[in-house]
Each structure stands twice: as C-alpha cells, then as structure tokens.
Design an enzyme around this catalytic site. Sequence first.
Site, PDB file in Angstrom:
ATOM      1  N   ASP A  62       1.848  66.229 166.795  1.00  0.00           N
ATOM      2  CA  ASP A  62       1.608  67.671 166.770  1.00  0.00           C
ATOM      3  C   ASP A  62       0.152  67.955 167.096  1.00  0.00           C
ATOM      4  OD1 ASP A  62       4.167  68.473 166.088  1.00  0.00           O
ATOM      5  OD2 ASP A  62       3.598  69.311 164.129  1.00  0.00           O
TER       6      ASP A  62
ATOM      7  N   TYR B 166       0.214  71.188 155.257  1.00  0.00           N
ATOM      8  CA  TYR B 166       1.428  71.321 156.075  1.00  0.00           C
ATOM      9  C   TYR B 166       2.466  70.276 155.651  1.00  0.00           C
ATOM     10  CZ  TYR B 166       4.166  71.123 160.461  1.00  0.00           C
ATOM     11  OH  TYR B 166       5.159  71.121 161.404  1.00  0.00           O
TER      12      TYR B 166
ATOM     13  N   ASP C 204       8.177  73.798 169.708  1.00  0.00           N
ATOM     14  CA  ASP C 204       8.705  72.554 169.145  1.00  0.00           C
ATOM     15  C   ASP C 204      10.127  72.316 169.626  1.00  0.00           C
ATOM     16  OD1 ASP C 204       9.440  70.373 167.619  1.00  0.00           O
ATOM     17  OD2 ASP C 204       8.878  71.262 165.710  1.00  0.00           O
TER      18      ASP C 204
ATOM     19  N   ASP D 295       9.834  60.450 166.097  1.00  0.00           N
ATOM     20  CA  ASP D 295       8.388  60.230 166.130  1.00  0.00           C
ATOM     21  C   ASP D 295       7.745  61.361 166.930  1.00  0.00           C
ATOM     22  OD1 ASP D 295       8.566  57.825 164.679  1.00  0.00           O
ATOM     23  OD2 ASP D 295       9.031  56.715 166.506  1.00  0.00           O
TER      24      ASP D 295
END
Length: 118
Positions: free
Chosen positions: A93, A8, A32, A90
């Site tokens: 995930d 990723y 997101d 910052d």
Amino acid sequence: MEAAVHEYVAAFEAGSAERVAALYAADATVEDPVGAPKYVGREAIQAFYSQSMATGAKLKLLGPIRVVADYAVFPFSVNLHWEGGDRRIDVIDTFRFNDANEIIEMRAFWGPTNMHGF
C-alpha cells in the site's frame, strides 16, 4: 505517518471501519487494487472497509514502513478464511498524506499472482 500505518493495521484488526476512515481526509481516495474504480470521500471509504472487514480478513505487516516526502509505503498480507480454506493476498500500500497528517490517497498494489490459496 508511520503511526498512521500502525493505527490502520490496529483498527482493521479491531474491525473498526470507523477508525480506519478517521485516518482519511474528507475528500480522500482509495484505489484497491490499482486500476479499480476509486472510492472517494470518507463515507465511501468507510463503506469499503466495512465490506472488507466483513470477510474476517486480518492484516499483517511484512516489513518496515518506508516514509519519504508525503508518502508512507508498506508491505503486508491480507489473511482470511474464505470458502472453507485459508487464503492470503500479498499487498503493498501507498498512503499519501496532507499537511494535517491525514491520508489523502491510498493505492493498493496487488494482482492475481499475489493471491495464494484461491
């Protein structure tokens, strides 16, 4: 799962939304940041990443990847040059995986207090 996280980051670095989208299951979701509308399906996810990569953003892992059950969780920063200045977000995930080792759910945890230089 850990290899998928490294791919990723590498795919994002290469500017390949196609490579990123290939990590996801066909019916996966991306949220997101958490609380935003979800992108559903590989095509929508690829479009989201294409748009994100168009900013010139780069990702940097900030600590170890945590793997437990069907999740990989990792801290990283998004670094970009935006409106004449260097900026950083910052983020943490979470990737949830299916039995085929495809990401079925991505959630990005960040908010205004995690944005620096904006």
